[in-house]
Design a protein around this motif. Structure first.
Motif, PDB file in Angstrom:
ATOM      1  N   TYR A  39      36.141  32.900  53.848  1.00 51.36           N
ATOM      2  CA  TYR A  39      35.719  34.209  54.370  1.00 51.36           C
ATOM      3  C   TYR A  39      34.239  34.172  54.775  1.00 51.36           C
ATOM      4  CZ  TYR A  39      40.198  35.643  52.568  1.00 51.36           C
ATOM      5  OH  TYR A  39      41.542  35.730  52.341  1.00 51.36           O
ATOM      6  N   ARG A  40      33.457  33.435  54.012  1.00 50.84           N
ATOM      7  CA  ARG A  40      32.039  33.307  54.358  1.00 50.84           C
ATOM      8  C   ARG A  40      31.863  32.603  55.707  1.00 50.84           C
ATOM      9  NH1 ARG A  40      27.842  33.752  50.426  1.00 50.84           N
ATOM     10  NH2 ARG A  40      28.673  34.794  48.597  1.00 50.84           N
ATOM     11  N   ALA A  41      32.658  31.555  55.933  1.00 47.61           N
ATOM     12  CA  ALA A  41      32.527  30.810  57.195  1.00 47.61           C
ATOM     13  C   ALA A  41      32.868  31.710  58.384  1.00 47.61           C
ATOM     14  CB  ALA A  41      33.429  29.575  57.167  1.00 47.61           C
ATOM     15  N   VAL A  94      43.093  38.676  59.138  1.00 50.17           N
ATOM     16  CA  VAL A  94      42.259  37.536  58.725  1.00 50.17           C
ATOM     17  C   VAL A  94      42.836  36.941  57.448  1.00 50.17           C
ATOM     18  CG1 VAL A  94      39.994  36.911  57.774  1.00 50.17           C
ATOM     19  CG2 VAL A  94      40.139  38.344  59.811  1.00 50.17           C
ATOM     20  N   ARG A  95      43.182  37.782  56.503  1.00 51.71           N
ATOM     21  CA  ARG A  95      43.748  37.311  55.219  1.00 51.71           C
ATOM     22  C   ARG A  95      45.055  36.563  55.474  1.00 51.71           C
ATOM     23  NH1 ARG A  95      40.563  39.329  51.414  1.00 51.71           N
ATOM     24  NH2 ARG A  95      41.756  38.074  49.969  1.00 51.71           N
ATOM     25  N   GLU A  96      45.878  37.140  56.328  1.00 54.67           N
ATOM     26  CA  GLU A  96      47.181  36.549  56.644  1.00 54.67           C
ATOM     27  C   GLU A  96      46.983  35.140  57.244  1.00 54.67           C
ATOM     28  OE1 GLU A  96      49.846  38.425  55.920  1.00 54.67           O
ATOM     29  OE2 GLU A  96      51.117  36.702  56.429  1.00 54.67           O
ATOM     30  N   GLY A 116      38.653  32.793  43.637  1.00 53.94           N
ATOM     31  CA  GLY A 116      38.584  33.832  44.665  1.00 53.94           C
ATOM     32  C   GLY A 116      38.723  35.226  44.101  1.00 53.94           C
ATOM     33  N   ARG A 117      39.375  36.093  44.897  1.00 53.65           N
ATOM     34  CA  ARG A 117      39.586  37.473  44.485  1.00 53.65           C
ATOM     35  C   ARG A 117      41.078  37.780  44.307  1.00 53.65           C
ATOM     36  NH1 ARG A 117      34.989  36.645  45.277  1.00 53.65           N
ATOM     37  NH2 ARG A 117      33.240  38.073  45.530  1.00 53.65           N
ATOM     38  N   ASP A 118      41.915  37.087  45.096  1.00 50.87           N
ATOM     39  CA  ASP A 118      43.342  37.420  45.130  1.00 50.87           C
ATOM     40  C   ASP A 118      44.215  36.193  44.911  1.00 50.87           C
ATOM     41  OD1 ASP A 118      42.723  36.067  47.467  1.00 50.87           O
ATOM     42  OD2 ASP A 118      44.134  37.204  48.680  1.00 50.87           O
ATOM     43  N   VAL A 119      43.678  35.175  44.273  1.00 52.10           N
ATOM     44  CA  VAL A 119      44.457  33.933  44.116  1.00 52.10           C
ATOM     45  C   VAL A 119      45.660  34.195  43.198  1.00 52.10           C
ATOM     46  CG1 VAL A 119      44.443  31.509  43.443  1.00 52.10           C
ATOM     47  CG2 VAL A 119      42.398  32.512  44.492  1.00 52.10           C
ATOM     48  N   GLU A 166      27.853  47.434  45.749  1.00 52.66           N
ATOM     49  CA  GLU A 166      28.506  47.745  47.019  1.00 52.66           C
ATOM     50  C   GLU A 166      29.631  46.731  47.311  1.00 52.66           C
ATOM     51  OE1 GLU A 166      28.688  50.110  48.935  1.00 52.66           O
ATOM     52  OE2 GLU A 166      29.624  49.198  50.701  1.00 52.66           O
ATOM     53  N   ARG A 167      29.370  45.444  46.991  1.00 51.01           N
ATOM     54  CA  ARG A 167      30.389  44.416  47.245  1.00 51.01           C
ATOM     55  C   ARG A 167      31.584  44.619  46.308  1.00 51.01           C
ATOM     56  NH1 ARG A 167      30.617  38.661  47.850  1.00 51.01           N
ATOM     57  NH2 ARG A 167      28.573  38.168  47.026  1.00 51.01           N
ATOM     58  N   ASP A 168      31.318  44.988  45.046  1.00 53.98           N
ATOM     59  CA  ASP A 168      32.411  45.302  44.104  1.00 53.98           C
ATOM     60  C   ASP A 168      33.261  46.439  44.662  1.00 53.98           C
ATOM     61  OD1 ASP A 168      31.475  43.479  42.272  1.00 53.98           O
ATOM     62  OD2 ASP A 168      30.852  44.945  40.765  1.00 53.98           O
ATOM     63  N   ARG A 170      33.615  47.446  47.788  1.00 56.45           N
ATOM     64  CA  ARG A 170      34.406  47.052  48.959  1.00 56.45           C
ATOM     65  C   ARG A 170      35.583  46.156  48.546  1.00 56.45           C
ATOM     66  NH1 ARG A 170      30.587  44.638  52.171  1.00 56.45           N
ATOM     67  NH2 ARG A 170      29.684  46.582  52.861  1.00 56.45           N
ATOM     68  N   ASP A 171      35.329  45.231  47.619  1.00 59.82           N
ATOM     69  CA  ASP A 171      36.392  44.282  47.221  1.00 59.82           C
ATOM     70  C   ASP A 171      37.507  44.955  46.416  1.00 59.82           C
ATOM     71  OD1 ASP A 171      35.022  42.299  48.510  1.00 59.82           O
ATOM     72  OD2 ASP A 171      34.263  41.315  46.709  1.00 59.82           O
ATOM     73  N   THR A 172      37.165  45.998  45.655  1.00 58.52           N
ATOM     74  CA  THR A 172      38.209  46.621  44.822  1.00 58.52           C
ATOM     75  C   THR A 172      38.917  47.769  45.535  1.00 58.52           C
ATOM     76  OG1 THR A 172      36.517  47.994  43.787  1.00 58.52           O
ATOM     77  CG2 THR A 172      37.199  46.064  42.570  1.00 58.52           C
TER      78      THR A 172
HETATM   79  O1  C5P Z   1      33.248  34.621  46.193  1.00 60.89           O
HETATM   80  P1  C5P Z   1      32.315  34.897  47.335  1.00 60.89           P
HETATM   81  O2  C5P Z   1      31.175  35.790  46.992  1.00 60.89           O
HETATM   82  O3  C5P Z   1      31.889  33.651  48.036  1.00 60.89           O
HETATM   83  O4  C5P Z   1      33.234  35.676  48.395  1.00 60.89           O
HETATM   84  C1  C5P Z   1      32.698  36.335  49.500  1.00 60.89           C
HETATM   85  C2  C5P Z   1      33.601  37.499  49.881  1.00 60.89           C
HETATM   86  O5  C5P Z   1      34.845  36.983  50.358  1.00 60.89           O
HETATM   87  C3  C5P Z   1      33.986  38.423  48.713  1.00 60.89           C
HETATM   88  O6  C5P Z   1      33.084  39.492  48.538  1.00 60.89           O
HETATM   89  C4  C5P Z   1      35.363  38.906  49.101  1.00 60.89           C
HETATM   90  O7  C5P Z   1      35.282  40.075  49.867  1.00 60.89           O
HETATM   91  C5  C5P Z   1      35.921  37.821  49.980  1.00 60.89           C
HETATM   92  N1  C5P Z   1      36.958  37.044  49.308  1.00 60.89           N
HETATM   93  C6  C5P Z   1      38.231  37.555  49.306  1.00 60.89           C
HETATM   94  N2  C5P Z   1      39.261  36.846  48.775  1.00 60.89           N
HETATM   95  C7  C5P Z   1      39.046  35.657  48.214  1.00 60.89           C
HETATM   96  C8  C5P Z   1      37.739  35.116  48.164  1.00 60.89           C
HETATM   97  C9  C5P Z   1      36.708  35.859  48.717  1.00 60.89           C
HETATM   98  O8  C5P Z   1      38.455  38.662  49.797  1.00 60.89           O
HETATM   99  N3  C5P Z   1      40.086  34.972  47.728  1.00 60.89           N
END
Ligand code: C5P
Length: 225
Positions: A39-41, A94-96, A116-119, A166-168, A170-172
């Protein structure tokens, strides 16, 4: 025991999950993938192209175009790219598009540790072991703050705290694959643990679940796509 052994390590930003997952992989002779780098790339590509990271069409095009050498931890550090990553990560297409690669990686013998977040919830719901690594927001902000200072930066603690919060959020709160604890995950709260103690606890758990012994030295598949 099956031919592959898969460990899912999920958790919020700056929880220490990637470091822990990498060490577990080494100790168990498994491959390692930090899925956040994917996702970073994609996020970095969009920033460099001057595009909005929430632009779905541009993000999907960037995934299709991604070259393996771009998925390199050294080039993808920093909160600016992390924030862009969390925006592209909220786009379902993107996730798909990133799913098949991650699943193939996990299933390749002898198996892998994916961070990751959703492994544990989406990518590998049948993982042999799921670990959810977490720590209090203030503690994660403190660790990130110290890490930035070690890298020679002069961060403001309040800003680091706000960015993580803010990142928490968005991610949750996102609709697809939000960060959540899988029902069958083992929760490792590292608020009061140092990295060594957290690793020791996770390794003990992994060894008892897998029936494996720790191995000496890496296997070589510490890979990114
Ligand atoms: O773990 P890291 O901080 O490098 O991840 C960057 C962003 O990529 C996270 O904030 C998250 O939104 C997303 N991510 C994700 N699913 C993953 C890994 C990362 O949505 N499996």
């Amino acid at each position: 025991m099956s031919a592959t052994f898969v460990i899912a390590v999920d958790g919020p930003a700056a929880s220490g999950k990637s470091t822990l997952a990498r060490r577990l992989a080494r100790a168990l002779g498994l491959a390692f993938l930090d899925t956040g780098l994917l996702y970073r790339a994609v996020g970095k590509r969009l920033l460099e192209a001057g595009r909005d990271p929430s632009d779905a069409a541009a993000a999907v095009a960037a995934v299709a175009d991604l070259r393996p050498e771009e998925v390199d931890a050294d080039r993808l550090a920093g909160e600016r790219i992390g924030e862009a990553a969390s925006k592209v990560a909220a786009i379902p297409a993107v996730r798909e598009a990133l799913l098949p690669w991650q699943r193939r990686f996990a299933r390749t013998p002898p198996g892998a540790v994916l961070a990751g977040r959703d492994v544990g919830t989406v990518v590998c719901p049948d993982a042999d072991l799921k670990i959810f690594v977490t720590a209090a927001l203030e503690e994660r902000a403190r660790r990130r703050f110290e890490e930035l200072r070690r890298r020679g930066q002069a961060p403001m603690f309040a800003a680091v705290l706000d960015e993580l919060r803010e990142r928490d959020r968005r991610d949750t709160e996102r609709a697809v694959a939000p960060l959540r604890v899988a029902d069958d995950a083992w929760v490792l709260d590292t608020t009061a643990l140092d990295a060594e103690a957290a690793f020791a606890a996770a390794l003990e758990r992994a060894l008892s679940v897998s029936g494996r012994r720790a191995v000496a030295g890496p296997t070589g598949r510490d890979a990114n796509p």
